[in-house]
Design a protein around this motif. Structure first.
Motif, PDB file in Angstrom:
ATOM      1  N   LEU A 203       0.712  -1.218  -0.157  1.00  0.00           N
ATOM      2  CA  LEU A 203       0.062   0.010   0.028  1.00  0.00           C
ATOM      3  C   LEU A 203       0.844   1.279   0.097  1.00  0.00           C
ATOM      4  O   LEU A 203       0.585   2.313  -0.617  1.00  0.00           O
ATOM      5  CB  LEU A 203      -0.942   0.193   1.055  1.00  0.00           C
ATOM      6  N   SER A 204       2.078   1.258   0.747  1.00  0.00           N
ATOM      7  CA  SER A 204       3.057   2.694   0.882  1.00  0.00           C
ATOM      8  C   SER A 204       3.454   2.733  -0.557  1.00  0.00           C
ATOM      9  O   SER A 204       3.560   3.665  -1.081  1.00  0.00           O
ATOM     10  CB  SER A 204       3.858   2.206   1.982  1.00  0.00           C
ATOM     11  N   ILE A 205       3.913   1.487  -0.978  1.00  0.00           N
ATOM     12  CA  ILE A 205       4.790   1.450  -2.359  1.00  0.00           C
ATOM     13  C   ILE A 205       3.735   1.925  -3.339  1.00  0.00           C
ATOM     14  O   ILE A 205       4.254   2.939  -4.027  1.00  0.00           O
ATOM     15  CB  ILE A 205       5.377   0.075  -2.745  1.00  0.00           C
ATOM     16  N   SER A 206       2.630   1.428  -3.433  1.00  0.00           N
ATOM     17  CA  SER A 206       1.586   1.845  -4.621  1.00  0.00           C
ATOM     18  C   SER A 206       1.597   3.525  -4.421  1.00  0.00           C
ATOM     19  O   SER A 206       1.458   3.971  -5.269  1.00  0.00           O
ATOM     20  CB  SER A 206       0.315   1.129  -4.326  1.00  0.00           C
ATOM     21  N   ALA A 207       1.310   4.048  -3.139  1.00  0.00           N
ATOM     22  CA  ALA A 207       1.110   5.287  -3.064  1.00  0.00           C
ATOM     23  C   ALA A 207       2.314   6.132  -3.462  1.00  0.00           C
ATOM     24  O   ALA A 207       2.208   7.033  -4.115  1.00  0.00           O
ATOM     25  CB  ALA A 207       0.738   5.760  -1.412  1.00  0.00           C
ATOM     26  N   ILE A 208       3.672   5.653  -3.291  1.00  0.00           N
ATOM     27  CA  ILE A 208       4.509   6.341  -3.449  1.00  0.00           C
ATOM     28  C   ILE A 208       4.983   6.324  -4.904  1.00  0.00           C
ATOM     29  O   ILE A 208       5.274   7.351  -5.767  1.00  0.00           O
ATOM     30  CB  ILE A 208       5.878   5.763  -2.636  1.00  0.00           C
ATOM     31  N   LYS A 209       4.642   5.254  -5.550  1.00  0.00           N
ATOM     32  CA  LYS A 209       4.739   5.173  -7.042  1.00  0.00           C
ATOM     33  C   LYS A 209       3.916   6.045  -7.703  1.00  0.00           C
ATOM     34  O   LYS A 209       4.263   6.743  -8.582  1.00  0.00           O
ATOM     35  CB  LYS A 209       4.236   3.789  -7.550  1.00  0.00           C
ATOM     36  N   ARG A 210       2.613   6.171  -7.228  1.00  0.00           N
ATOM     37  CA  ARG A 210       1.716   7.195  -7.741  1.00  0.00           C
ATOM     38  C   ARG A 210       2.157   8.646  -7.536  1.00  0.00           C
ATOM     39  O   ARG A 210       2.138   9.852  -8.744  1.00  0.00           O
ATOM     40  CB  ARG A 210       0.336   7.275  -7.045  1.00  0.00           C
ATOM     41  N   GLN A 211       2.941   9.015  -6.622  1.00  0.00           N
ATOM     42  CA  GLN A 211       3.511  10.253  -6.404  1.00  0.00           C
ATOM     43  C   GLN A 211       4.865  10.578  -7.323  1.00  0.00           C
ATOM     44  O   GLN A 211       4.999  11.603  -7.912  1.00  0.00           O
ATOM     45  CB  GLN A 211       4.146  10.455  -4.838  1.00  0.00           C
ATOM     46  N   PHE A 212       5.324   9.516  -7.619  1.00  0.00           N
ATOM     47  CA  PHE A 212       6.728   9.624  -8.573  1.00  0.00           C
ATOM     48  C   PHE A 212       6.250  10.069  -9.983  1.00  0.00           C
ATOM     49  O   PHE A 212       6.566  10.843 -10.601  1.00  0.00           O
ATOM     50  CB  PHE A 212       7.569   8.304  -8.546  1.00  0.00           C
ATOM     51  N   ARG A 213       5.183   9.466 -10.138  1.00  0.00           N
ATOM     52  CA  ARG A 213       4.492   9.726 -11.538  1.00  0.00           C
ATOM     53  C   ARG A 213       3.983  11.049 -11.595  1.00  0.00           C
ATOM     54  O   ARG A 213       4.155  11.807 -12.580  1.00  0.00           O
ATOM     55  CB  ARG A 213       3.280   8.717 -11.648  1.00  0.00           C
ATOM     56  N   ILE A 214       3.422  11.493 -10.579  1.00  0.00           N
ATOM     57  CA  ILE A 214       2.845  13.027 -10.721  1.00  0.00           C
ATOM     58  C   ILE A 214       3.663  14.087 -10.778  1.00  0.00           C
ATOM     59  O   ILE A 214       3.925  14.890 -11.409  1.00  0.00           O
ATOM     60  CB  ILE A 214       1.686  13.210  -9.402  1.00  0.00           C
ATOM     61  N   LEU A 215       4.744  13.570  -9.711  1.00  0.00           N
ATOM     62  CA  LEU A 215       5.925  14.833  -9.271  1.00  0.00           C
ATOM     63  C   LEU A 215       6.753  14.599 -10.627  1.00  0.00           C
ATOM     64  O   LEU A 215       7.463  15.868 -11.022  1.00  0.00           O
ATOM     65  CB  LEU A 215       6.500  14.459  -8.207  1.00  0.00           C
ATOM     66  N   SER A 216       6.967  13.568 -11.297  1.00  0.00           N
ATOM     67  CA  SER A 216       7.891  13.759 -12.591  1.00  0.00           C
ATOM     68  C   SER A 216       7.170  14.349 -13.666  1.00  0.00           C
ATOM     69  O   SER A 216       8.043  15.072 -14.296  1.00  0.00           O
ATOM     70  CB  SER A 216       8.349  12.473 -13.077  1.00  0.00           C
ATOM     71  N   ARG A 217       6.019  14.510 -13.860  1.00  0.00           N
ATOM     72  CA  ARG A 217       5.236  15.196 -14.863  1.00  0.00           C
ATOM     73  C   ARG A 217       5.206  16.663 -14.603  1.00  0.00           C
ATOM     74  O   ARG A 217       5.078  17.317 -15.198  1.00  0.00           O
ATOM     75  CB  ARG A 217       3.615  14.651 -14.779  1.00  0.00           C
ATOM     76  N   ALA A 218       5.222  16.920 -13.205  1.00  0.00           N
ATOM     77  CA  ALA A 218       4.943  18.345 -12.769  1.00  0.00           C
ATOM     78  C   ALA A 218       6.176  19.035 -13.131  1.00  0.00           C
ATOM     79  O   ALA A 218       6.228  20.429 -13.425  1.00  0.00           O
ATOM     80  CB  ALA A 218       5.022  18.592 -11.021  1.00  0.00           C
TER      81      ALA A 218
END
Length: 269
Positions: A203-218
């Motif tokens: 659950l933690s890893i999944s949330a972190i992966k989603r953050q990586f995706r959003i922040l890399s696009r930002a």
């Protein structure tokens, strides 16, 4: 015959490309089966997915199936083509996707590997992004992906020269995470990547992966006018004679003879 197998073992889904006779080209059928296998791994509540390949003549994947490239003036790397859908699926799958590479990686398969969250490769693996060899104008999202991963200079080198870089070089520039000797690749994958994944909170890893995706696009917001210019440049390439020459030369197994000039991209003409 299925081109891909998906086997679950100890909460890891091992997805293997099995079309070695055609060098695991990323055909429409191959891409669709890979997409379905990724979804299967997630639906079965795995904590991670490994993409592997049966190799022939040392090729992990030869990338885009050149025979399926459009020759009617359509964009070969439009948003909805199978390979682009596969790359987005890898990026958007909510659990880690790991590429385990034990051969040469060409063209779109290199982009596929970079789309994975981590890459483990054997010391004999090489990586090459080859649209310039075929006369294909790569898309903006793919180029930004390489820039974000490798930095501007190394991305330029890989795209402009289209020559393979060896595993050691790929490790130094951050393209891959770890290099192992061929006979130790599986054990390194298990010990250093999969076993820790099994112990950690999915659950933690999944949330972190989603953050990586959003922040890399930002960090890569580009004005709409710039995208219009990019599309104008790309359209002139895939509707031009060099694009057709690249495909014909590949199919005829000869060296291409390109006649286009840099000035042909002048959008004021």
């Amino acid at each position: 015959m299925n081109l891909v197998s998906a086997v679950i073992k100890e909460r890891i889904c091992y997805v293997e490309m099995q079309n070695a006779d055609h060098f695991n080209c990323l055909s429409e059928e191959m891409c669709q089966e890979l997409i379905e296998s990724l979804q299967y791994g997630y639906d079965q509540e795995c904590v991670g997915i490994v993409i592997k390949a049966q190799c022939k003549k040392g090729v992990w994947s030869a990338g885009h199936d050149i025979r399926e490239l459009p020759q009617d003036g359509n964009d070969p790397l439009a948003y909805d083509v199978p390979m682009e859908k596969l790359i987005r699926k890898v990026q958007e799958t909510p659990i880690p996707v790991i590429a385990c590479v034990d051969g040469t990686v060409w063209g779109g398969a290199c982009d596929l590997c970079l789309s994975c969250d981590m890459i483990v490769s054997s010391s004999i693996a090489t990586f090459a992004i080859t649209p310039a060899k075929i006369g294909i104008p790569y898309n903006a999202s793919g180029i930004m992906h390489f820039i974000n991963q490798l930095g501007l200079n190394k991305a330029r080198e890989m795209f402009f020269l289209a020559t393979p870089i060896e595993a050691g070089d790929a490790l130094n520039v951050g393209l891959i995470n770890r290099v192992a000797e061929p006979d130790q690749l599986e054990s390194v994958l298990e010990e250093h990547f999969l076993n820790p994944l099994r112990r950690n909170s999915v659950l933690s890893i999944s949330a972190i992966k989603r953050q990586f995706r959003i922040l890399s696009r930002a960090s890569s917001v580009i004005p709409s006018e710039s995208f219009e210019r990019i599309n104008a440049y790309r359209t002139r390439v895939y509707k031009g004679a060099d694009y057709q020459e690249g495909i014909n030369a590949f199919l005829e197994k000869r060296a291409p003879v390109y006649k286009g000039k840099a000035s042909d991209l002048d959008t004021t003409k």
